[in-house]
Design a protein around this motif. Structure first.
Motif: not given
Length: 451
Positions: A15-33
């Protein structure tokens, strides 16, 4: 007993591994916003449209006369309409098939490709710019539905405030970091031997490359869950998706407390989104601040939003998400009220306002997402989060309309900005009336100790 302990440990690690991966989508797409929507694309697309305009200042997409200065706003509105039409369908298909990850990949890379393609936006290619903006913005909305729908699956109820807040913090961190790099390139374009327009196009395209590159991390770490169905069905077909969407709408009527929260969120989030989109206009037109000051203020918001998201996540662990959000709405009300009295030509006070906004911005959004995750019936995450995302983006026209009407009637941006207080005050009242513990129970979910 030992086997149970090992299983729980393995489950927590996965679960922690998935959470760490999940954080990185915000890291990826927020630059667009941040870099594309908030800073660079609006002014640049307007410049391109003006270069293509006729003597009266109009361009004619599809033969429709549009004032060049209005093209960006209209295009954003069209992208919202496209997103609203697509989001519920994608959410229904994702929940029927259980295959969120391929759909997330498709939406993310379609948006990232469109953003990277903005490098070719030059000369009089305003139609290309409008098309790419519609694709990128709608794709981002669809991807966020799928991304948010993972939250109930990768985090236990007592973890969600913390996990959601960290996701927002990751996003604001990347937005601030890339914006600094963009500003170095933009402000020093002559020393790099490129024109101002080329610098802007590189900034736009780099946001798309960043989005695509860091999306690889969540795609490697997130996993889909098998969906149990009692009867055979063509789960992935579009027709089945639309039928499921109709069923979802009917199902939501069985959860009126969840809908009550969505109504409150729609109101106060509309105020949040309007402040984000109109603050620069208030700063430039009413306070007479230059572009460098405004961009610096945006960067300040990004940096402080990281601390705000993490800090409010800690407050939610102590006081509960609902009380913490209510506190943030009270802070929003005081902040916007103070903005009415800002003196013109005083950057220091505008930076103080930006600081206050940054501290409540990330936390109020992160905790709203985690609180809603408790109100979603199990197995319907993507469908319900499509409604959440529609509340986030699909109704974001009302605040700007009120802002615009207030200015039209009074001729004062100060009166326009103070009109937004109503959104936060009404949102506070509506949220305060939602019995969240009963709402969680009604959705069939375990009630956290603090919520």
């Amino acid at each position: 007993m030992r086997t149970d302990t090992v299983d729980r440990t393995d489950g927590a690690t996965a679960r922690k591994r998935e959470q760490q991966g999940w954080y990185f989508y915000d890291f990826a797409c927020s630059v667009y916003s941040t870099s594309v929507l908030t800073v660079f694309l609006g002014p640049y697309l307007t410049t391109v449209a003006k270069a293509a305009a006729d003597a009266d200042g109009f361009v004619h997409p599809l033969g429709i006369p549009v004032r060049a200065g209005s093209l960006f706003a209209y295009t954003v509105s069209v992208s919202v309409v496209v997103a609203v039409l697509v989001m519920p369908l994608v959410g229904a298909v994702a929940d029927r098939t259980g295959r969120k990850k391929p759909l997330l990949a498709a939406a993310a890379y379609l948006g990232a490709t469109a953003t990277a393609g903005m490098f070719f936006l030059d000369g009089e290619r305003y139609l290309l710019g409008a098309f790419l903006l519609i694709v990128a913005n709608a794709s981002q909305s669809v991807a966020m539905v799928l991304y948010n729908a993972y939250l109930p699956q990768i985090a236990e109820p007592e973890e969600r405030d913390r996990v959601s807040s960290r996701g927002w913090a990751f996003g604001y961190t990347s937005g601030a970091f890339v914006l600094v790099l963009n500003l170095v390139l933009y402000s020093g374009h002559e020393s790099f031997g490129i024109s101002e327009g080329t610098a802007v196009r590189i900034c736009l395209a780099s946001a798309g490359l960043w989005w695509g590159a860091f999306t690889l991390i969540p795609l490697r770490r997130l996993r889909d869950r098998r969906v149990e169905r009692s009867e055979p069905q063509a789960a992935g077909r579009v027709g089945a998706g639309w039928r499921q969407l109709v069923a979802t709408i009917k199902d939501m009527r069985r959860h009126p407390l969840t809908l009550s929260f969505l109504l409150a969120y729609l109101v106060y989030n509309d105020g949040v989104q309007t402040v984000i989109s109109q603050a620069s206009i208030y700063g430039s037109e009413e306070l007479g601040l230059d572009q460098t000051t405004l961009i610096t203020a945006i960067l300040l918001v990004q940096v402080l939003a990281v601390a705000g998201a993490l800090g409010m996540g800690r407050l939610a662990q102590r006081f509960g998400a609902k009380r913490t959000i209510l506190g943030s709405l009270a802070a929003w009300t005081l902040t916007i009220g103070a903005g009415y009295f800002l003196p013109a030509g005083a950057p220091v006070w505008f930076f103080a306002l930006a600081s206050a906004i940054g501290l409540v911005l990330g936390g109020s959004q992160a905790l709203s997402r985690s609180l809603f995750s408790h109100l979603v019936p199990r197995g319907k995450e993507a469908e319900y989060f499509s409604a959440y995302e529609m509340s986030d983006r699909g109704m974001s026209w009302l605040g700007p309309l009120v802002f615009g009407l207030a200015y039209q009637l009074t001729g004062s941006y100060r009166d326009a900005i103070i009109s937004l207080v109503a959104f936060f005050a009404l949102g506070f009242v509506l949220l305060a009336r939602v019995p969240v513990r009963r709402a969680v129970e009604a959705a069939g979910n375990p009630v956290p100790e603090r919520i």
